[in-house]
Enzyme design. Structure first.
Site, short mmCIF file in Angstrom:
data_model
loop_
_atom_site.label_atom_id
_atom_site.label_comp_id
_atom_site.label_asym_id
_atom_site.label_seq_id
_atom_site.Cartn_x
_atom_site.Cartn_y
_atom_site.Cartn_z
CB SER A 161 -0.94 5.98 5.44
OG SER A 161 -2.31 5.64 5.41
CB THR A 162 -2.58 6.24 9.99
OG1 THR A 162 -3.38 5.37 9.19
CG2 THR A 162 -3.35 6.63 11.24
CG HIS A 187 -2.62 6.31 1.83
ND1 HIS A 187 -2.08 5.30 2.58
CD2 HIS A 187 -2.10 6.19 0.58
CE1 HIS A 187 -1.25 4.59 1.81
NE2 HIS A 187 -1.24 5.12 0.60
CG MET A 281 -2.31 -0.17 9.10
SD MET A 281 -1.35 -1.10 10.32
CE MET A 281 -2.12 -0.54 11.84
CG ASP A 284 1.03 2.39 -0.75
OD1 ASP A 284 1.53 1.79 -1.73
OD2 ASP A 284 0.47 3.49 -0.83
#
Length: 342
Positions: A161-162, A187, A281, A284
């Site tokens: 993600s991030t 993501h 973050m 998931d």
């Protein structure tokens, strides 16, 4: 708890005012200044010392990307880029931005306000926790020494993600054409995943594409789940791995979800897979990675020291899903090491 000081940089006065009005409604946010170009932004950074900056890519007098390249060495701070649908956003990520959102094309004020509250605000809060030193740290990992021959039906599954666009690039560029098929969930807003896949395809030794239902998972090929409202799952058809991309509700707040992919890999590939969870973050992917490890797969979590946001890998490690914690620079080489033992 101290509020997050935000600097807004955008050449549109209307959009700046809209951002100020909506972000300021959150008690965790204080908009300390706005700027219409990089020169005003530089002065505001020196004066107000913001915790996070939102930055439009297209700006007068100097592009947002050029500004990032000049800014980060002198005034490192978390930056969330607001970009129209363009692959230039990945230049911004490479220049040191933490994350990005797609600039809405709608002119309806209600929809714009929903975008600010539901997407941009979340990204700002996440960015405020990012470790900036890990965004543009020079990667000096172990070099891949190929080619190698692996048994059939092995595969690699990656979730991030991030900070993940750059982390995934660092891992994938370490793979050669001999790597078993790779499936990835990152993501990302809809529309950007196809451009991201093309960018990796142009810069890496493997073939990379945005996944579609029916795509086969083949050695030397990487499939990236499309951003939007579809989850990607691994299936087996006539003894061969394929992916399915189907619409579904968000899982852990995301669609596509890393958990959905990893759980399908656990069910379909079992012990013939390596699962890798990278910077991001939230949680998931943690349960899915645990399912993979329980099914006999090998699992890797990016270590805290090299993560931009040590969230997803930490949750996975804390529940016992991570077999080995590895710094980003060494993940590709460690993946080969594990595949050679399978």
């Amino acid at each position: 708890m101290r509020s997050i000081k935000v600097l807004i940089v955008d050449d549109s006065l209307v959009f700046r005012e809209l951002l100020v009005q909506n972000l300021s409604r959150d008690p965790a946010i204080t908009v300390v200044a706005t700027a219409k170009d990089p020169y005003e932004a530089r002065d505001a950074i020196i004066r107000h010392k913001p915790d996070v900056m939102t930055l439009d890519v297209e700006l007068p007098r100097m592009s947002g990307i050029e500004f990032l390249r000049k800014l980060m060495p002198q005034y490192p701070l978390p930056v969330v880029v607001i970009s129209a649908l363009s692959d230039r956003v990945f230049d911004a990520m490479n220049a040191g931005a933490v994350d990005f959102v797609g600039k809405p094309t709608v002119t309806n004020r209600t929809q714009l306000e929903e975008f600010i509250r539901n997407e941009l605000l979340v990204k700002i809060k996440i960015a405020s926790t990012a470790k900036i030193g890990n965004i543009k740290k020079k990667i000096q990992g172990q070099n891949y020494n190929g080619p190698q021959v692996f048994k059939n039906n092995l595969l690699v599954a990656i979730g991030a993600s991030t900070g993940g666009t750059e982390a995934i690039f660092e891992v994938v560029k370490g793979f050669g054409p001999d790597i078993p098929g790779v499936v990835i969930v990152q993501h990302m807003p809809p529309g950007f995943t196809g451009m991201y896949a093309k960018r990796l395809n142009d810069q890496c030794r493997v073939r990379v594409k945005e996944a579609q239902t029916g795509d086969r998972v083949l050695p030397g090929h990487v499939l990236i789940a499309p951003g939007g409202d579809q989850h990607m799952r691994l299936v087996k058809v006539n003894g061969a791995y394929q992916v399915e991309c189907r619409s579904g509700p968000r899982v852990n707040g995301h669609c596509p979800s890393v958990d959905v992919l990893f759980e399908s890999v656990a069910k379909t590939a079992k012990k013939d897979a390596v699962g890798i969870i990278l910077t991001g973050m939230g949680g998931d992917g943690a349960k899915g990675l645990l399912a993979m490890r329980s099914a006999g797969a090998k699992t890797i979590g990016q270590d805290e020291s090299s993560c931009v946001v040590y969230g997803m890998p930490k949750v996975a490690y804390d529940i016992g899903a991570v077999e080995q914690q590895v710094k980003l620079a060494d993940i590709a080489a460690r993946t080969y090491m594990l595949l050679n033992k399978m």
